[in-house]
Enzyme design. Sequence first.
Site, short mmCIF file in Angstrom:
data_model
loop_
_atom_site.label_atom_id
_atom_site.label_comp_id
_atom_site.label_asym_id
_atom_site.label_seq_id
_atom_site.Cartn_x
_atom_site.Cartn_y
_atom_site.Cartn_z
N TYR A 51 -11.68 -21.71 -3.41
CA TYR A 51 -11.42 -21.47 -1.98
C TYR A 51 -9.95 -21.67 -1.68
CZ TYR A 51 -15.06 -19.90 1.02
OH TYR A 51 -15.93 -19.08 1.67
N GLU A 53 -8.28 -20.55 1.65
CA GLU A 53 -7.90 -20.06 2.99
C GLU A 53 -6.46 -20.41 3.29
OE1 GLU A 53 -10.73 -21.70 5.71
OE2 GLU A 53 -12.26 -20.22 5.20
N ASP A 203 -1.85 5.21 6.11
CA ASP A 203 -2.99 4.75 5.31
C ASP A 203 -2.99 5.59 4.03
OD1 ASP A 203 -5.41 4.32 4.09
OD2 ASP A 203 -6.61 4.46 5.93
N THR A 229 -5.89 0.93 -0.17
CA THR A 229 -6.89 0.31 -1.01
C THR A 229 -6.29 0.23 -2.41
OG1 THR A 229 -7.85 2.48 -1.44
CG2 THR A 229 -8.89 1.17 0.27
N LYS A 232 -8.45 3.17 -5.84
CA LYS A 232 -8.53 4.63 -5.97
C LYS A 232 -7.50 5.08 -7.01
CE LYS A 232 -10.62 4.78 -1.45
NZ LYS A 232 -10.52 5.10 -0.02
N ARG A 238 -11.56 -3.38 -6.37
CA ARG A 238 -11.80 -3.02 -4.96
C ARG A 238 -11.10 -4.04 -4.10
NH1 ARG A 238 -15.88 0.77 -5.55
NH2 ARG A 238 -15.76 1.42 -3.38
C1 PLP Z 1 -11.10 4.65 1.12
C2 PLP Z 1 -10.36 4.66 2.38
C3 PLP Z 1 -10.47 3.64 3.33
C4 PLP Z 1 -11.49 2.54 3.26
O1 PLP Z 1 -11.61 1.86 2.12
P1 PLP Z 1 -12.91 0.98 1.78
O2 PLP Z 1 -12.39 0.10 0.72
O3 PLP Z 1 -13.96 1.94 1.35
O4 PLP Z 1 -13.31 0.25 3.02
C5 PLP Z 1 -9.66 3.69 4.44
N1 PLP Z 1 -8.81 4.70 4.64
C6 PLP Z 1 -8.70 5.73 3.78
C7 PLP Z 1 -7.73 6.83 4.06
C8 PLP Z 1 -9.47 5.75 2.62
O5 PLP Z 1 -9.36 6.76 1.78
#
Ligand code: PLP
Length: 419
Positions: A51, A53, A203, A229, A232, A238
């Site tokens: 933990y 925080e 994003d 994220t 990807k 993740r």
């Molecule tokens: C995948 C994605 C998210 C969200 O990601 P999660 O980990 O699935 O919650 C947000 N914005 C964009 C553009 C994404 O491609």
Amino acid sequence: MKSLIKTDRKVAEIIKKEIARQKNGLVLIASENFASEAVLEALGSPLTNKYSEGYPGRRYYGGNQFIDQIENLAIERAKKLFLPKSQWKNWQVNVQPYSGSPANFAIYTALLQPGDKLMGMMLSHGGHLTHGHKVSFSGKFFKTVQYGVDPKTYLLNYKEILKLAKKERPKIIVCGYTAYPRKIDFKKFGQIAKEVGAILLADISHLSGLIAAKVYPSPFPYADVVMTTTHKTLRGPRGAVIFAKNKYAEAVNQAVFPGLQGGPHDNVTAAMAVAFGEALKPGFRKYAIQIIKNAKVLAQTLKENGLEIVTGGTDSHLLLIDLTGTGLSGKEAEKLLEEVNIYVNRNTIPFDPKPPFDPSGLRLGTPALTTRGMKEREMRIIGEMIAEIIFNPKSEKIKKEIKKRVWDLTRKFPLYKNF
Ligand SMILES: *Cc1c(COP(=O)(O)O)cnc(C)c1O
């Protein structure tokens, strides 16, 4: 998985089947990838027990000296990956968000008051649920304005976006998408945001691996906040990372913890540090260059074999097939391909006449297959197989043949030695 097999055969068996599915099929889901065994080892380490925080140097629990080292290392590598050294002092990095969606919510709650206005791309044109869709909290707690692509070109129309922004005066503008195959002009978004006094959020969840490798334009010179994220194209665990300009960093950090989350997942932080380290090595740029080459060849092959590609091709890792003329819906095509162990996802196309649960498109991406080592030659074979399935949906003979060819192809590109 020696201990797991001993203590829980049932779970072990299911995991084994899923690993076999990943190995024996062709993953063309644009948001998926294969994290390295090093990343998986960090993820499965006893750091999951801790933990912590708070933030490095200011934790609410004892015993965090090594967790601080890990978190600082992840932050340092994240900066190295995306920013020139001269810019490090202008940005702060938060590596604690559990995933992309909570990271976006943290950003919104940091920078908006409930009822403030946010502007993003509509889901059906390639935006994410968290960019202001009605069913998402982003559309429930905030007023939202949604922009789309041009009805003729299916490309971003920056004049129209500026017009809408001037009319609506949003406090945040979101750019960066889940299903837009072309280049995004982040500079133009920067100008639009400046002109209307909005904060620009990029994003780059889908694109971050390509941006880190400098094979796709970077939003960092123009954005106020950048979120990605890590699972990807970046090929890590993740999770998600938020980069905020100093001016917004304190608010963002407060929003992540204690605003939205409790303890960070330190095993994930460690796995992020490993993935960022991998992305800093020269091989990563090769991988990113190959992702785009592969996507272009895949798009070209599909076109040559009679399929319609939205915008005619791609500048990134993904492409959209428009199934409108084929007689198949997205759902049907996704299922047919799954029967031969080719994994794609159905997706809306811009101005889709059909509903989102059974849209007219398929989204294909090349990151996972590129990680496996596949190149242009394999993309041609795969493109031909996909077209053959789509144009012969009733032929069991063709399905059987292609399933065999998929098997043979996967044998040549082995995945994971220790799993
Ligand atoms: C995948 C994605 C998210 C969200 O990601 P999660 O980990 O699935 O919650 C947000 N914005 C964009 C553009 C994404 O491609």
